[in-house]
Design an enzyme around this catalytic site. Structure first.
Site, PDB file in Angstrom:
ATOM      1  N   SER A  39       0.835  -1.193   0.000  1.00 58.59           N
ATOM      2  CA  SER A  39       0.000   0.000   0.000  1.00 58.59           C
ATOM      3  C   SER A  39       0.876   1.252   0.000  1.00 58.59           C
ATOM      4  O   SER A  39       2.040   1.201   0.376  1.00 58.59           O
ATOM      5  CB  SER A  39      -0.906   0.010   1.226  1.00 58.59           C
ATOM      6  OG  SER A  39      -0.161   0.366   2.358  1.00 58.59           O
ATOM      7  N   CYS A  40       0.288   2.381  -0.441  1.00 53.88           N
ATOM      8  CA  CYS A  40       1.056   3.624  -0.521  1.00 53.88           C
ATOM      9  C   CYS A  40       0.833   4.509   0.691  1.00 53.88           C
ATOM     10  O   CYS A  40       1.479   5.549   0.823  1.00 53.88           O
ATOM     11  CB  CYS A  40       0.672   4.402  -1.778  1.00 53.88           C
ATOM     12  SG  CYS A  40       1.369   3.703  -3.250  1.00 53.88           S
ATOM     13  N   VAL A  41      -0.105   4.151   1.537  1.00 53.00           N
ATOM     14  CA  VAL A  41      -0.403   5.030   2.676  1.00 53.00           C
ATOM     15  C   VAL A  41       0.010   4.336   3.978  1.00 53.00           C
ATOM     16  O   VAL A  41      -0.381   3.221   4.216  1.00 53.00           O
ATOM     17  CB  VAL A  41      -1.887   5.394   2.746  1.00 53.00           C
ATOM     18  CG1 VAL A  41      -2.078   6.521   3.734  1.00 53.00           C
ATOM     19  CG2 VAL A  41      -2.396   5.799   1.392  1.00 53.00           C
TER      20      VAL A  41
END
Lengths: 167, 103
Positions: free
Chosen positions: B101-103
């Protein structure tokens, strides 16, 4: 002779100068991602980007429906610029963007700032722009460390493995 | 591809040092993986690792925010437990794939 030694980034200084949802989030995602990778992170807000850290504005960011060629209708048809100029259309579109992001579990601006500082990232406001918009430290969110000059910003960027990113 | 041996069990790792088969994981494996990074795991670390494994098995996308809301540790605490890579290192020692994930 070639060398295979890896030289990972040690520090990033990210500048956010615009206040639309997408510009602010690009800076927030990059800053938070850097903190999560163990990279020292400084996030600097200037000009309209200051909206993202101004208590009064940070919960009401918008996206441009006029002059935005990548704007599409739900379903993928182009979004006519004239339509974007009609009152309330822009706020509807912005609300939709925010709800789409909430669905993907993307935090709101305030929570994002807290996530960045929780990991040791630092958030700054630009002095010149703050003076221009008549903003004081107390108008800005608690996570903002300081209002600094461009010279101080470059001092923060010292180090040979630093990158400055302008979103 | 790398490999470590723990209690006579051969554990396959990806290039980044993540386990290729999460079912091979146990506490000794976690300790060995952490030790390779000069990192020592405590009970507080294991609480996070077990939470991550449970969520991973349930098919959830893991983010530091999710861990922060789990009631086990807040985001600040997670950074303290795993400095320099709250999700990266915890996922590694939990024997689950590298976070995507990017967050």
């Amino acid at each position: 002779m070639t060398t295979t030694e890896k030289k990972p980034l040690e520090k990033v200084c990210i500048i956010c100068a615009k206040g639309s949802i997408e510009d602010v989030y690009a800076a927030l995602v990059m800053a938070n991602g850097a903190v999560m990778e163990g990279i020292e992170t400084k996030l600097f807000f200037t000009f309209f980007g200051l909206d993202a850290i101004t208590k009064k504005q940070m919960k009401h960011l918008h996206t441009a429906t006029v002059g935005n060629p990548a704007m599409r209708m739900p379903g993928g048809l182009p979004f006519p610029t004239l339509l974007g100029a009609i009152p309330f259309v822009e706020s509807g579109v912005s609300a939709m963007m925010r709800s789409q992001m909430a669905k993907l579990d993307i935090p709101d601006v305030e929570e994002f700032l807290e996530m960045i500082t929780a990991g040791g990232g630092e958030i700054f406001a630009c002095k010149l722009a703050a003076d221009m918009f008549k903003l004081e430290k107390e108008d800005l969110h608690e996570e903002v460390k300081d209002i600094i000059t461009v010279g101080q910003f470059y001092e923060l960027a010292e180090g040979d493995r630093t990158q400055i990113i302008f979103t | 591809m790398a490999e470590i041996t723990v209690n006579g069990k051969s554990i396959q790792l990806t290039e980044d040092g993540y386990m290729t088969d999460p079912s091979q994981w146990d506490k000794d494996v976690a300790v060995a993986l952490a030790k390779a990074d000069n990192f020592e795991l405590t009970d507080d670390h294991f609480k996070v690792l077990e939470y991550l494994r449970k969520e991973y098995e349930a098919g959830a996308t893991l983010t530091i925010r999710k861990v922060g809301k789990s009631g086990i540790v807040d985001i600040k605490g997670l950074y303290k437990l795993f400095p320099g890579g709250p999700l990266k290192f915890s996922s590694k020692y939990a024997g689950i794939p590298k976070p995507t994930s990017c967050v």
